[in-house]
Structure formats: structure tokens, C-alpha cells
Design an enzyme around this catalytic site. Structure first.
Site, mmCIF file in Angstrom:
data_model
loop_
_atom_site.group_PDB
_atom_site.id
_atom_site.type_symbol
_atom_site.label_atom_id
_atom_site.label_comp_id
_atom_site.label_asym_id
_atom_site.label_seq_id
_atom_site.Cartn_x
_atom_site.Cartn_y
_atom_site.Cartn_z
ATOM 1 N N GLY A 15 26.645 -8.497 1.294
ATOM 2 C CA GLY A 15 27.424 -7.217 1.463
ATOM 3 C C GLY A 15 27.153 -6.107 0.777
ATOM 4 N N LYS A 19 25.754 0.050 4.533
ATOM 5 C CA LYS A 19 25.704 0.071 5.900
ATOM 6 C C LYS A 19 26.438 1.204 6.460
ATOM 7 C CE LYS A 19 27.789 -4.014 6.087
ATOM 8 N NZ LYS A 19 27.389 -4.496 4.481
ATOM 9 N N HIS A 44 33.112 0.482 3.937
ATOM 10 C CA HIS A 44 31.903 1.226 4.214
ATOM 11 C C HIS A 44 32.184 2.773 3.703
ATOM 12 C CE1 HIS A 44 30.508 -1.448 7.701
ATOM 13 N NE2 HIS A 44 30.675 -2.244 6.482
ATOM 14 N N GLN A 225 30.411 -6.901 5.847
ATOM 15 C CA GLN A 225 29.916 -7.727 4.717
ATOM 16 C C GLN A 225 28.160 -8.048 5.020
ATOM 17 O OE1 GLN A 225 32.747 -8.982 6.975
ATOM 18 N NE2 GLN A 225 34.008 -8.456 5.617
ATOM 19 N N ALA A 300 34.412 -0.816 -2.661
ATOM 20 C CA ALA A 300 34.972 0.293 -1.925
ATOM 21 C C ALA A 300 36.465 0.079 -1.870
ATOM 22 C CB ALA A 300 34.148 0.547 -0.835
ATOM 23 N N LYS A 332 19.599 2.449 -2.204
ATOM 24 C CA LYS A 332 19.975 2.382 -3.480
ATOM 25 C C LYS A 332 18.471 2.449 -4.388
ATOM 26 C CE LYS A 332 24.695 1.888 -3.946
ATOM 27 N NZ LYS A 332 25.853 1.466 -4.807
ATOM 28 N N SER A 412 16.724 4.958 1.255
ATOM 29 C CA SER A 412 17.893 5.703 0.938
ATOM 30 C C SER A 412 17.410 6.055 -0.515
ATOM 31 C CB SER A 412 18.956 5.162 0.834
ATOM 32 O OG SER A 412 20.182 5.936 0.500
#
Length: 424
Positions: A15, A19, A44, A225, A300, A332, A412
Site C-alpha cells: 500500500g 495510487k 490517497h 491498499q 495519509a 517516488k 513519477s
């Protein structure tokens, strides 16, 4: 016959892979975004135009105007938390009531489910799973034992149904010897949430979704997740209570498996997990702390510190297999920009001394076997094309693709929507 397609987007690790951002980026290609499992324990996070949003139950396609978003039957919904989340979005100018539909078959998380969650965790002592305390597990337990309350129940004789379920829960809580709770105020807000839910379009989502497909429109299914938290295929018992893998989209939305097209598997360039449970590549040193700080690796929803480690290709190969992943998305990457050396786990050494590249039944005592890479030592956060990637990063990408036998289509390089490289 003209028919639309169903693509699935899900996490491949434990997770927190990012996403939400990717759903937001991909949404313009689709007509409908549908969440198929999980509850408000899954946050998210999305960032764009200088604003940051955290979604718990609402699909991440809600920010792209004109798109229909559906909360599917596989989701468990807390009316009070949903109300707070939705009202915050409405304050920021997003029109929800015309674009967000909710399945009548989605199950409701009651206030007593949260108390049950805490009571059951407390009863386990040192063997706690490390739940978020949001009542997810007990709600799915009621679902499976055929004693749950669903969204559609709020439309007919709800007070009587609610009272019966509450009484049964209180009896169970008393049997566990758990007395440290008071749901009076929570229950008031929860009931306000029930009335708020009635303002939305409550649908037979499986019927509506298949109508969308027959009309030639496309759907993106959003998972919560990650694969390693799947109740069947994850690191059991330290898992969530739903099927987080691709097959869960069929169950959680009511679509046939022959409808599934692309399966987007999201991974971080490293790996994290929250809560208890095995984590073969976890780092307990300064490197792990550095990854946590640079990656802002805190939950989060809960704010909990995430455990950090190197990328685990044995685990990822397993996730690619059980999901039928057609394209990888690496998140990341920028977090590793400043490291001299990057590592990736390529095999496990087992207790008997043997080495395997297959994901085993138990991963409690495996020892990761690493391959080292030279770090790229380059700030990539402002790059706009893969042509700008340093060779060391290209080498890392190529190795991951070769190991997982799957292409990385999107990379990303930062939290903002704009910091996304779609590869040629």
C-alpha cells in the site's frame, strides 16, 4: 457490438504506492472511475495547483470535471467520515452530488464496528495486527457472516435494522471485557452522515457499470491498499480484510473477468509498509530514516510512520503474477535522487540456507539478497522527459523491467500532477 473496456489500477506492494496521483493523471482517458474495495483506512493523497487533498472513500477521479465516480459494492463506507470528506471537497468547489454515485450493496461501517476493532486488537496483546481502528475488519466480518448493514438498507425501516445490529455488537464487545468506550457523540454524527448519504445517487452499481460498458464507454477501477495486504495472497494475517488484487475489481464492481483490459501495477522505487507484519527489505538504520524523511512516509489517514526499505523484486514478481500486470508505474523515484548506492532485493535466503527467487509461504525469517546500483545523484524533480534521465537511473529502470518482465510506462518524479513522465 460496441463495448467499452475496464482497466484496473492497483498497488503492488504493502500500500501507499501513490495510487491517487496516478488515477488523477489517467482520469482524462476514461469516462468513469470506480473504487472497488477497502474503506476509509486507505488514504490517497493528491497534489496539484498548490493544493493538497487526502481522499479516503471517494475515488481519485473526482477532481477531473465531468467524470462519473462510483463507490462500488466491494467498498465499506463510514457515513460520518464520508460526510466530512465530501463536505471538505465541496467547500473547495468540487461538485460531488451530480458526479458521485454510491452502490446500494456497499456495506456500512457502524460506530460499534470501530469499538469492536479496538476490542479485538486489545484482546490479541503482543499478537496485534496493527489495524487503523477504523472498523474495517469487523465490517467485512459481518459481511461474510451475512449479518451486515448495507447502504440500500438506509432507504427502508433503517432505525430498526440499526438497533438490532448495534445490540448484537454491544453483546460481543461485553464478552471481550472491553469497557473503555462511549459512542454517544460519534453516533449522532454517524446518523447525520446517514441523512447526508441520502442526498447522493444510490445505485445498483453492477447494473449501471455494465450499461456504461455496453454504451462503449471506458472505466478505470481504483484499488486501495496493496497486493501484499490482500486477504488471500498477502502477508497473512497482517493484511486487510478485502481482496486488493485485480480479481477483486470483478467482485467489487460486478464485472466479468473477460471485461478486464490493462492492469496498471503501481510500485515505489523503494518499498514501505505500515503496521505490524513481516517486511524482508526493511531498513533499521540511517538509510531507512533518510528514505522516510525525504519521502514524507507518514500515513495519509493515520499519520503513522511508515517502515522503509529497498525495492523487493521477489515480492514484486509475485504481485505482477497474481494481478496479471500489463504495465508498471514507478513512483517516488525522486526520493532516491541523492543516494550514492541503491539496492534491490533479487532473491531470498531461507532458514535452511537455500536461495529462492520465488515468493514463499512464510517470509518472517527470509534474508534478502541484494544487487547494488550506482546512485544517479541528480535532482530529477524538474525533468519533463525521460531523455533527461541520468544513465544510472536508466540502468535501474532497465533492470527492474527485465526482472519483472513488464514495461514501466509511467515514472513519477515528485508529488505534483505535473511531475509525471509518460515514457515513449
Amino acid at each position: 457490438m460496441n463495448t467499452g473496456k475496464v482497466d484496473v489500477l492497483l498497488g503492488l506492494q504493502w500500500g501507499d504506492e501513490g495510487k491517487g496521483k496516478v488515477v488523477d493523471v489517467l482520469t482524462p482517458k476514461y469516462d468513469v472511475i470506480a473504487r472497488f474495495q477497502g474503506g476509509p483506512n486507505a488514504g490517497h493523497t493528491l497534489e496539484f495547483e498548490g493544493e493538497k487533498y487526502v481522499l479516503r472513500s471517494i475515488p481519485s477521479g473526482i477532481f477531473q470535471g465531468g467524470k462519473v465516480n462510483i463507490i462500488g459494492n466491494g467498498v465499506v463506507l463510514a457515513p460520518d467520515l464520508f460526510m466530512g470528506e465530501a463536505k471538505d471537497l465541496e467547500k473547495s468547489g468540487h461538485d460531488l452530488k451530480s458526479r458521485l454515485y454510491i452502490s446500494k450493496k456497499a456495506h456500512l461501517i457502524m460506530p460499534t464496528h470501530r469499538v469492536l476493532d479496538a476490542a479485538i486488537e486489545a484482546s490479541k496483546g503482543k499478537n496485534r495486527v496493527g489495524t487503523t481502528g477504523k472498523g474495517i475488519g469487523p465490517t467485512y466480518t459481518d459481511k461474510v457472516s451475512r449479518t451486515g448493514l448495507r447502504v440500500g438498507d438506509i432507504l427502508d425501516n433503517f432505525e430498526e435494522k440499526y438497533a438490532a445490529h448495534k445490540a448484537a455488537h454491544l453483546k460481543t464487545i461485553a464478552s471481550l471485557g472491553y469497557t473503555d468506550f462511549d459512542i454517544t457523540e460519534v453516533e449522532k454524527t454517524w446518523m447525520e452522515g446517514i441523512e447526508y448519504l441520502k442526498q447522493f445517487k444510490l445505485i445498483d452499481s453492477e447494473v449501471e457499470i455494465n450499461k456504461v460498458l455496453r454504451s462503449g464507454k471506458d472505466i478505470l477501477c481504483e484499488g486501495a491498499q496493496g497486493t501484499m495486504l490482500d486477504v488471500d495472497f498477502g502477508s497473512y494475517p497482517f493484511v486487510t480484510s478485502s481482496n486488493t488484487i485485480c480479481a477483486g475489481a470483478c467482485i467489487g464492481l460486478g464485472v466479468g473477468p473477460n471485461r478486464i483490459g490493462n492492469v496498471y501495477g503501481i510500485m515505489k522505487a523503494y518499498c514501505t509498509r505500515v503496521g505490524a507484519g513481516p517486511f524482508p527489505t526493511e531498513l533499521f538504520d540511517e538509510t531507512g530514516a533518510k528514505i522516510r524523511d525525504l519521502g514524507h512516509e507518514y500515513g495519509a489517514v493515520t499519520g503513522r510512520e511508515r517502515r522503509c526499505g529497498w525495492c523487493d523484486l521477489v515480492q514484486l514478481k509475485y504481485s505482477v503474477m497474481v494481478n496479471g500486470v500489463t504495465e508498471l508505474i514507478m513512483m517516488k523515484s525522486d526520493v532516491l535522487d541523492g543516494f550514492d548506492t541503491i539496492k534491490a532485493c533479487v532473491a531470498y535466503k531461507l532458514k535452511d540456507g537455500s536461495v529462492t527467487t520465488d515468493f514463499p509461504y512464510e517470509i518472517n525469517d527470509v534474508e534478502p539478497v541484494y544487487k547494488e546500483f550506482k546512485g544517479w545523484k541528480t535532482d530529477m524533480t524538474k525533468f519533463t522527459s525521460e531523455d533527461q534521465f541520468p544513465q544510472e537511473f536508466k540502468d535501474y529502470i532497465a533492470f527492474v523491467e527485465e526482472s519483472l518482465e513488464t514495461k514501466i510506462g509511467i515514472i513519477s518524479i515528485g508529488p505534483d500532477r505535473a511531475q509525471t513522465i509518460v515514457r515513449k
